[in-house]
Design an enzyme around this catalytic site. Structure first.
Site, PDB file in Angstrom:
ATOM      1  N   HIS A 132       0.838  -1.215   0.000  1.00 40.72           N
ATOM      2  CA  HIS A 132       0.000   0.000   0.000  1.00 40.72           C
ATOM      3  C   HIS A 132       0.875   1.268   0.000  1.00 40.72           C
ATOM      4  O   HIS A 132       0.876   2.036   0.980  1.00 40.72           O
ATOM      5  CB  HIS A 132      -0.866  -0.071   1.270  1.00 40.72           C
ATOM      6  CG  HIS A 132      -1.993   0.904   1.367  1.00 40.72           C
ATOM      7  ND1 HIS A 132      -1.816   2.265   1.354  1.00 40.72           N
ATOM      8  CD2 HIS A 132      -3.324   0.713   1.510  1.00 40.72           C
ATOM      9  CE1 HIS A 132      -2.990   2.873   1.495  1.00 40.72           C
ATOM     10  NE2 HIS A 132      -3.920   1.956   1.580  1.00 40.72           N
TER      11      HIS A 132
ATOM     12  N   GLU B  35      -1.057   1.528  -5.165  1.00 45.66           N
ATOM     13  CA  GLU B  35      -0.867   0.306  -4.390  1.00 45.66           C
ATOM     14  C   GLU B  35      -0.829  -0.912  -5.310  1.00 45.66           C
ATOM     15  O   GLU B  35      -1.761  -1.133  -6.099  1.00 45.66           O
ATOM     16  CB  GLU B  35      -2.008   0.175  -3.388  1.00 45.66           C
ATOM     17  CG  GLU B  35      -2.127   1.408  -2.484  1.00 45.66           C
ATOM     18  CD  GLU B  35      -3.501   1.578  -1.894  1.00 45.66           C
ATOM     19  OE1 GLU B  35      -3.953   2.738  -1.754  1.00 45.66           O
ATOM     20  OE2 GLU B  35      -4.129   0.563  -1.572  1.00 45.66           O
TER      21      GLU B  35
HETATM   22  O1  TA6 Z   1      -6.256   1.632  -0.362  1.00 45.73           O
HETATM   23  C1  TA6 Z   1      -7.152   2.689  -0.111  1.00 45.73           C
HETATM   24  C2  TA6 Z   1      -7.829   2.436   1.215  1.00 45.73           C
HETATM   25  O2  TA6 Z   1      -8.518   1.211   1.214  1.00 45.73           O
HETATM   26  C3  TA6 Z   1      -8.748   3.619   1.514  1.00 45.73           C
HETATM   27  O3  TA6 Z   1     -10.121   3.264   1.389  1.00 45.73           O
HETATM   28  C4  TA6 Z   1      -8.362   4.010   2.946  1.00 45.73           C
HETATM   29  O4  TA6 Z   1      -9.112   3.280   3.888  1.00 45.73           O
HETATM   30  C5  TA6 Z   1      -6.875   3.638   2.941  1.00 45.73           C
HETATM   31  O5  TA6 Z   1      -6.858   2.374   2.275  1.00 45.73           O
HETATM   32  C6  TA6 Z   1      -6.201   3.644   4.273  1.00 45.73           C
HETATM   33  O6  TA6 Z   1      -6.627   2.571   5.044  1.00 45.73           O
HETATM   34  P1  TA6 Z   1      -6.055   2.500   6.569  1.00 45.73           P
HETATM   35  O7  TA6 Z   1      -6.681   1.271   7.159  1.00 45.73           O
HETATM   36  O8  TA6 Z   1      -4.560   2.396   6.481  1.00 45.73           O
HETATM   37  O9  TA6 Z   1      -6.479   3.800   7.215  1.00 45.73           O
END
Ligand code: TA6
Length: 299
Positions: free
Chosen positions: A170, A273
Site C-alpha cells: 500500500h 498500491e
Molecule cells: O487503499 C485505499 C484504502 O482502502 C482507503 O479506502 C483508505 O481506507 C486507505 O486504504 C487507508 O486505510 P487504513 O486502514 O490504512 O487507514
C-alpha cells in the site's frame, strides 16, 4: 540498545550496508545502504518507512505524526495489507487491511552486493490468529535497495486447506502538490469506484486529482508512471504477480477525519498500491505459493 536489538545488529548487520537499530519513530528498524539509494524498514509490520535515492528527496510519504509501537498502523511508507485488502469481506469488526501491519516480523536474512542491499523479513499465522483468519500461512517480505527499491511478498499455504488471499503493498508516494500530479498507466481499464458505492466504471487517459479518489483498477498488469508536475520527477512503479492496482487520495474531508496525516497531508501524497484486490483474488492450494512484487524507480 536493548540486548535483543544488539543481538540482531550483530547477527544481521553487513558492514556499512545493512544495520539494525532503534529508529526515529521509536521502534527497531533495518537500514539498507544500496548503490544509489538508502531505505529504512520497520520490524513492525515489515513496513518500508523511507526510500531515498542518492542526491534526491524521499520518494515515500510518511505522516508527520507517525509513531511505532502504538496499536495503530503507521500511516505512510509501504504498509503490508495481508491476508485481505480493505475491510474484511464478511466481518467489519476485523481490522481493515488484515492483521500483519502492527505485529513485529522477524529477520530471516540480510546481504549486500555491488548493487543492492537486501533484508528478508518473515511472519507466519498461528493458533492465536485463527479467530481472525482460520488458515495457516508463512509470509516473507524481501526488500532490496539499489538504483531501484524492490519489494516482494511471498505467501505459502502451510495448512491442509486452500484459502483465498487478497493483499497490497500500500505504497504512499511523496509528491510536491496533488494538484500538479498526473498518473499514467490505467488507460482503457475498468475500475471499482469506492467513492461511488463500488460502481464499476471505465477509465481513459491520465488520472488527475480534484477530490477524493479511491479506485481499484482491474486487469492492470503494467507499469504506472506518477508525474510530479512541480518537481518534474517521474516515479515509475513496475510489478509482477498482480492484476490490480489501487489509486487513492483521501482529499481534505477524509484527511481531516483520519486525523493522522498532519494538516493537509493529502496535498503531498498519493497512493499507488500494488495489489491482488477486487476481482484479482489469489486462491492458494495447500503448499501453494504466490509472490507479489513491486519495483519503484525515479527518472
Ligand atoms: O487503499 C485505499 C484504502 O482502502 C482507503 O479506502 C483508505 O481506507 C486507505 O486504504 C487507508 O486505510 P487504513 O486502514 O490504512 O487507514
Amino acid at each position: 540498545m536493548s540486548m535483543d536489538l544488539a543481538a540482531l545488529a550483530a547477527r544481521f548487520g553487513v558492514g556499512n550496508r545493512v544495520a539494525v537499530a532503534l529508529g526515529a519513530l521509536g521502534g527497531p528498524v533495518v537500514r539498507l545502504v544500496g548503490a544509489g539509494s538508502v531505505a529504512e524498514i520497520a520490524l513492525q509490520g515489515a513496513q518500508v518507512l523511507d526510500w531515498t535515492p542518492d542526491g534526491a528527496s524521499p520518494v515515500l510519504w510518511l505522516s508527520p505524526t507517525a509513531r511505532l509501537g502504538t496499536s495503530q498502523p503507521v500511516r505512510g511508507g509501504v504498509p503490508v495489507c495481508w491476508p485481505w485488502f480493505g475491510p474484511h469481506p464478511t466481518d467489519a469488526a476485523k481490522p481493515a487491511h488484515g492483521f500483519v501491519r502492527t505485529r513485529t516480523w522477524e529477520i530471516l536474512s540480510s546481504r549486500a552486493d555491488a548493487d543492492v542491499s537486501e533484508i528478508v523479513l518473515a511472519t507466519r499465522t498461528g493458533e492465536s490468529d485463527h479467530a481472525l483468519w482460520p488458515h495457516s500461512a508463512a509470509v516473507e517480505l524481501t526488500v532490496r535497495a539499489g538504483v531501484a527499491l524492490s519489494l516482494e511478498i511471498a505467501t505459502r499455504n502451510t495448512g491442509a486447506e486452500p484459502f483465498r488471499l487478497t493483499q497490497a503493498l500500500h505504497t504512499y508516494f511523496s509528491i510536491s502538490d496533488i494538484s500538479t500530479v498526473h498518473i499514467e498507466g490505467f488507460d482503457g481499464l475498468t475500475y471499482i469506484d469506492k467513492t461511488d458505492g463500488n460502481a464499476r466504471k471505465h477509465w481513459s487517459g491520465p488520472i488527475r486529482f480534484a477530490s477524493e479518489v479511491d479506485r481499484i483498477y482491474l486487469g492492470h498488469a503494467g507499469d504506472t508512471v506518477i508525474h510530479d508536475g512541480t518537481s518534474g520527477r517521474r516515479i515509475i512503479v513496475g510489478k509482477s504477480g498482480s492484476r490490480s492496482s489501487v489509486v487513492w487520495n483521501p482529499w481534505d474531508e477524509k484527511c481531516r477525519r483520519l486525523g493522522d496525516m498532519g494538516p493537509a497531508g493529502y496535498r503531498t501524497m498519493v497512493c499507488v498500491e500494488t495489489a491482488n484486490a477486487g476481482d484479482d483474488v489469489v486462491m492458494l492450494a495447500p503448499n501453494g505459493r504466490h509472490v507479489l512484487s513491486a519495483t519503484i524507480r525515479c527518472a
